[in-house]
Design a protein around this motif. Structure first.
Motif, mmCIF file in Angstrom:
data_model
loop_
_atom_site.group_PDB
_atom_site.id
_atom_site.type_symbol
_atom_site.label_atom_id
_atom_site.label_comp_id
_atom_site.label_asym_id
_atom_site.label_seq_id
_atom_site.Cartn_x
_atom_site.Cartn_y
_atom_site.Cartn_z
ATOM 1 N N GLY A 241 0.683 -1.205 -0.100
ATOM 2 C CA GLY A 241 0.006 0.145 0.024
ATOM 3 C C GLY A 241 0.816 1.245 -0.128
ATOM 4 N N TYR A 242 2.033 1.157 0.817
ATOM 5 C CA TYR A 242 2.921 2.528 0.800
ATOM 6 C C TYR A 242 3.597 2.698 -0.538
ATOM 7 C CZ TYR A 242 6.407 5.589 2.535
ATOM 8 O OH TYR A 242 7.249 7.028 3.098
ATOM 9 N N GLU A 243 3.978 1.450 -1.167
ATOM 10 C CA GLU A 243 4.641 1.801 -2.493
ATOM 11 C C GLU A 243 3.840 2.241 -3.477
ATOM 12 O OE1 GLU A 243 6.999 -0.812 -5.914
ATOM 13 O OE2 GLU A 243 6.910 -1.512 -3.841
ATOM 14 N N ALA A 244 2.349 1.781 -3.522
ATOM 15 C CA ALA A 244 1.340 2.245 -4.442
ATOM 16 C C ALA A 244 1.244 3.677 -4.187
ATOM 17 C CB ALA A 244 0.077 1.643 -3.862
ATOM 18 N N PHE A 245 1.064 4.250 -3.100
ATOM 19 C CA PHE A 245 1.007 5.615 -2.621
ATOM 20 C C PHE A 245 2.087 6.343 -2.992
ATOM 21 C CE2 PHE A 245 2.067 9.154 0.082
ATOM 22 C CZ PHE A 245 0.751 9.844 0.080
ATOM 23 N N LEU A 246 3.283 5.933 -2.910
ATOM 24 C CA LEU A 246 4.499 6.910 -3.386
ATOM 25 C C LEU A 246 4.535 6.749 -4.919
ATOM 26 C CD1 LEU A 246 7.009 5.216 -0.893
ATOM 27 C CD2 LEU A 246 5.993 7.444 -0.994
ATOM 28 N N LYS A 247 4.159 5.496 -5.571
ATOM 29 C CA LYS A 247 4.194 5.670 -7.044
ATOM 30 C C LYS A 247 3.362 6.666 -7.576
ATOM 31 C CE LYS A 247 6.008 1.175 -8.237
ATOM 32 N NZ LYS A 247 6.090 -0.122 -8.943
ATOM 33 N N ALA A 248 2.042 6.770 -6.782
ATOM 34 C CA ALA A 248 1.007 7.682 -7.373
ATOM 35 C C ALA A 248 1.476 9.236 -7.167
ATOM 36 C CB ALA A 248 -0.214 7.473 -6.498
ATOM 37 N N GLU A 249 1.999 9.410 -6.252
ATOM 38 C CA GLU A 249 2.568 10.751 -5.696
ATOM 39 C C GLU A 249 3.814 11.081 -6.845
ATOM 40 O OE1 GLU A 249 2.046 13.430 -3.381
ATOM 41 O OE2 GLU A 249 0.093 11.910 -3.145
ATOM 42 N N HIS B 246 12.118 12.847 -9.623
ATOM 43 C CA HIS B 246 10.885 12.258 -9.311
ATOM 44 C C HIS B 246 10.399 12.628 -8.166
ATOM 45 C CE1 HIS B 246 13.787 10.514 -6.479
ATOM 46 N NE2 HIS B 246 12.857 9.700 -5.986
ATOM 47 N N GLY B 247 10.839 13.539 -7.503
ATOM 48 C CA GLY B 247 10.108 14.168 -6.377
ATOM 49 C C GLY B 247 10.781 13.726 -4.951
ATOM 50 N N GLU B 248 11.261 12.560 -4.676
ATOM 51 C CA GLU B 248 11.839 12.105 -3.445
ATOM 52 C C GLU B 248 10.816 11.768 -2.410
ATOM 53 O OE1 GLU B 248 15.354 14.449 -2.350
ATOM 54 O OE2 GLU B 248 15.929 14.703 -4.540
ATOM 55 N N PHE B 249 9.646 11.528 -2.510
ATOM 56 C CA PHE B 249 8.498 11.402 -1.736
ATOM 57 C C PHE B 249 8.699 10.194 -0.800
ATOM 58 C CE2 PHE B 249 6.538 13.072 -5.658
ATOM 59 C CZ PHE B 249 6.388 14.454 -4.856
ATOM 60 N N GLU B 250 9.604 9.168 -1.266
ATOM 61 C CA GLU B 250 10.076 8.190 -0.296
ATOM 62 C C GLU B 250 11.024 8.268 0.711
ATOM 63 O OE1 GLU B 250 13.167 8.097 -3.565
ATOM 64 O OE2 GLU B 250 11.147 8.639 -3.347
ATOM 65 N N ARG B 251 11.678 9.504 0.586
ATOM 66 C CA ARG B 251 12.903 10.081 1.378
ATOM 67 C C ARG B 251 12.369 10.745 2.713
ATOM 68 N NH1 ARG B 251 17.678 10.968 -3.134
ATOM 69 N NH2 ARG B 251 16.720 9.422 -4.624
#
Length: 757
Positions: A455-463, A481-486
């Motif tokens: 679920g978290y990966e799907a959210f980050l990919k959408a962002e 890419h925006g670095e939302f995972e960081r």
């Protein structure tokens, strides 16, 4: 009897209470009165905690809502005219405007406090500047502590350091010439403190550990000829290095006490004792800049020698500098492994170390604390977690060929023009995009386990996909890419490297409400597996435009971490560089055509003494080149630097040999570009034309003027267009509005260039 003293305490609160209060106030959710009450509560808790820890000399006026240099500017009434505060008491709202800017007035410049990652607001000195006592904060906070039953030693930033840190916006104005005009204000403050009951005051002059000019020496002699006798006794505090050739000057100043940083320069104690002095000596024996537990036995040996030769009643035991630079309390770190916890000390624990040493010098029983210190030292030295022979062997095998690109820049530029067909004045951003409440919430939910990995990966990919679409719609030429995972530009990488550990509440202030949580580098560093490749590959799959791979450079990872102190920093940096080198090679292998290796901390690590700089720059530059050099000519290497004075390291910046460097330039009105032009910087440059640390959206005319000024210095084929820094802390509405304007400014300049052909 030897006293336990402290030079300054972290302001932010054990749970970042100050950050949250400031952010709420700026968002309109907390009134000025409520903010003041929150600040007063923090100060009270901090004073009482120091008293309970056994500290005899407790500081006041070390607290700040934003920055202590800015507080001094406010005290002196040195408010730039654009903030329209003439003749008024300078209140916190004016200080916030000076630091953050307003819709009408750009913020004051911000840069690094000596060789730390703390940022201060640079004083602006104008021709005919008028000064007045415009903020009695030092006296008010002394009285505030007094009312709570805590007798404090107020802290002031010294007049010569304040002036030396300042800048003139006009030619022919020497900031140091302001010293005679501000001395009467310092005298007023000292007299008011004396009347309020202060017997000592701490005046910080860290400028004394740098290479002083003759004018600075004269200014110090003149200033303390007056201030040393103006009110309470003066403890002159020096830190971040040794006095060196300024020792005789410091000992000759008519002040009652002198603080020495004996962590950075332990040998200076012997020189001071040999020279002889009647001053009270404050011995900075506990490291205020790093988190490792002190070797109490070694520190005690130095303190005991000083007490024997100088007299126990004429020494104080203290941290090397303010504890502003370390986290608040190790006791909050329940998740740290037990053996690692035993090696560490945060602010509260450092106060206990200071008090222990003072007790031992007074002849009181401290045997148990010394046994614990010796045990922790032995356990750390014997730990198998620290050393990795494979890492050491690889670092030892680095050759000169590993530090060089295959071709010179002009050849690489031609190859990159074919692999990256970009227009004149290409537009890009520095890397991160807004970390919205939704992003932070998803990260928190994932950390708590209420949002699973998928679920978290799907959210980050959408962002990430939405961010790519926004950039395309704005017309940016090179995307990120925006670095939302960081979570943080250093912590993210440290979590994926061997040799690092992490805290839960180990926050320190960077500037204003901005806090960082530095990783702990306790052992040899290596990269077990790729760290960013999947996200870069995913982002590039969403667009035909080039997407930069985003990495933090080895020097910045080193500087923005708490670094092991059992081997040279240069060796740790080389290990990090090899790990980043592997990531660079894998990004190129994944089809990434541009890779940014950020090094905003390169200048920050520069030694304060010129004689020590060549050695540092040699290994720092080599570390960057080691990380950046495994790629083909057509792969474009970017780097980014911000909020430091780069003038004196321009040859080193050129030696980095990055294809494109982006720099902070808007707050300084493109001043830095003059130096790039003077030295004939050969590669491409992207000077920031939007100050992202201010909430204002610059108008098109302002961005266009900055860009036109840059175009006068940098040839069109080597000029990029970008903001000053990453956009993580900004909101999407201002980001989109500002980037739309930035793209329009670039397009306007592009049209002019095409029309002129």
């Amino acid at each position: 009897m030897a006293k336990a003293a402290n030079l300054g305490f972290p302001r932010i609160g054990a749970r970042r209470e100050l950050k949250r209060a400031l952010d709420a106030h700026w968002a309109g959710r907390l009134s000025a009165a409520e903010l003041a009450a929150e600040a007063a509560g923090l100060r009270a808790r901090h004073w009482q905690a120091q008293k309970a820890a056994g500290i005899d000399v407790i500081p006041s006026n070390d607290f700040s809502l934003y920055d202590h240099v800015l507080d001094t500017t406010a005290m002196l009434g040195a408010v730039p005219a654009r903030f329209d505060a003439a003749g008024e008491r300078v209140n916190p709202e004016t200080c916030f405007a000076m630091a953050r800017g307003t819709a009408e007035a750009p913020a004051m410049e911000m840069t690094k406090w000596f060789d730390t990652n703390y940022h201060y607001i640079v004083p602006e000195i104008a021709h005919g500047q008028q000064f007045q006592l415009a903020s009695p904060k030092p006296v008010e906070e002394f009285l505030e502590a007094q009312a709570l039953g805590v007798h404090t030693r107020p802290v002031l930033l010294g007049p010569v350091t304040w002036a030396a840190l300042g800048k003139a916006r006009e030619t022919g104005v020497d900031p140091l010439a302001a010293v005679p005009a501000i001395l009467p204000i310092y005298e007023q403050v000292l007299l008011r403190l004396a009347a309020a009951g202060a017997d000592w005051v701490q005046i910080d002059e860290p400028i004394l550990v740098t290479d002083l000019s003759d004018d600075q020496r004269r200014a110090l002699a003149s200033a303390y000829g007056r201030l040393g006798r103006a009110g309470p006794k003066v403890m002159l505090a020096t830190y971040f290095g040794g006095l060196g050739d300024n020792l005789a000057l410091a000992l000759g100043l008519p002040v009652a006490g002198l603080h020495l940083d004996l962590v950075r320069d332990p040998a200076q104690l012997g020189r001071v004792l040999a020279a002889g002095t009647d001053k009270v000596l404050s011995l900075g024996l506990i490291d205020g800049r790093n988190v490792w537990r002190a070797d109490l036995s070694a520190a005690h040996a130095m303190a005991e020698a000083a007490a024997r030769l100088h007299g126990g009643d004429r020494i104080e035991i203290a941290p090397s500098c303010s504890l502003l630079h370390v986290p608040v309390d190790l006791d909050a770190e329940e998740t740290l492994e037990a053996d690692l916890r035993e090696w560490l000390a945060f602010a509260h624990q450092k106060l206990a170390e200071v008090a222990t040493l003072a007790r031992a010098i007074r002849g009181e029983d401290a045997a148990e604390a010394f046994r614990a210190s010796d045990s922790a030292k032995a356990a750390r030295a014997a730990s198998r977690r620290i050393h990795d022979p494979a890492v050491a062997a690889r670092a030892a095998g680095v050759t000169a060929a590993d530090l060089c690109r295959a071709s010179v820049f002009c050849d690489r530029q031609h190859a990159q023009a074919e692999s990256l067909p970009l227009p004149l004045f290409p537009t890009t951003t520095i890397g991160s995009f807004p970390q919205t409440a939704e992003v932070r919430h998803a990260r928190a939910e994932h950390r708590r386990g209420t949002l699973d990995d998928a679920g978290y990966e799907a959210f980050l990919k959408a962002e990430t996909a939405a961010c790519i679409r926004r950039q395309e719609a704005l017309g940016l030429d090179m995307l990120v890419h925006g670095e939302f995972e960081r979570n943080d530009m250093v912590e993210y990488f440290g979590e994926r490297l061997a040799g690092f550990a992490f805290t839960r509440m180990g926050w320190v202030q960077s500037y204003g409400s901005r806090c960082v949580k530095p990783p702990l580098i306790f052992g040899d560093v290596s990269r077990p597996e790729p760290m960013t490749v999947d996200w870069a590959r995913f982002a590039q799959s969403l667009t035909e435009r080039p997407v930069k791979g985003m990495l933090t450079g080895p020097v910045t990872i080193l500087q923005w971490s708490f670094v092991r102190d059992d081997q040279p920093r240069s060796e740790t940096c080389r290990q990090i560089a090899l790990a980043i080198r592997d990531e660079v090679a894998d990004l190129e292998g994944a089809g990434v055509r541009a890779i940014q290796i950020d090094e905003p901390a390169l200048r920050e690590g520069l030694p304060l003494r010129r004689a020590e700089r060549e050695a540092y720059l040699s290994w720092a530059v080599d570390s960057f080149r080691l990380a950046a050099s495994p790629v083909r000519d057509e792969t474009q290497i970017h780097t980014h630097m911000c909020y430091s004075e780069f003038n004196d390291i321009m040859p080193a910046i050129a030696t980095l040999d990055a294809d494109v460097i982006s720099i902070e330039a808007s707050r300084s009105d493109m001043e830095l570009l003059r130096v790039f032009g003077e030295v004939g910087y050969p590669n491409a440059i992207g000077p920031g034309i939007w100050d992202i640390h201010s909430p204002r959206v610059p108008p098109l005319a302002e961005m266009t003027a900055l860009l036109a000024r840059a175009a006068e210095v940098i040839p069109a084929e080597r000029l990029w267009v970008n903001p000053d820094c990453g956009l993580k802390t900004r909101g999407w509405p201002e980001v989109e509005a500002s980037l739309k304007t930035l793209v329009a400014a670039a397009q306007g300049l592009r049209q002019q260039a095409l029309a002129a052909e």
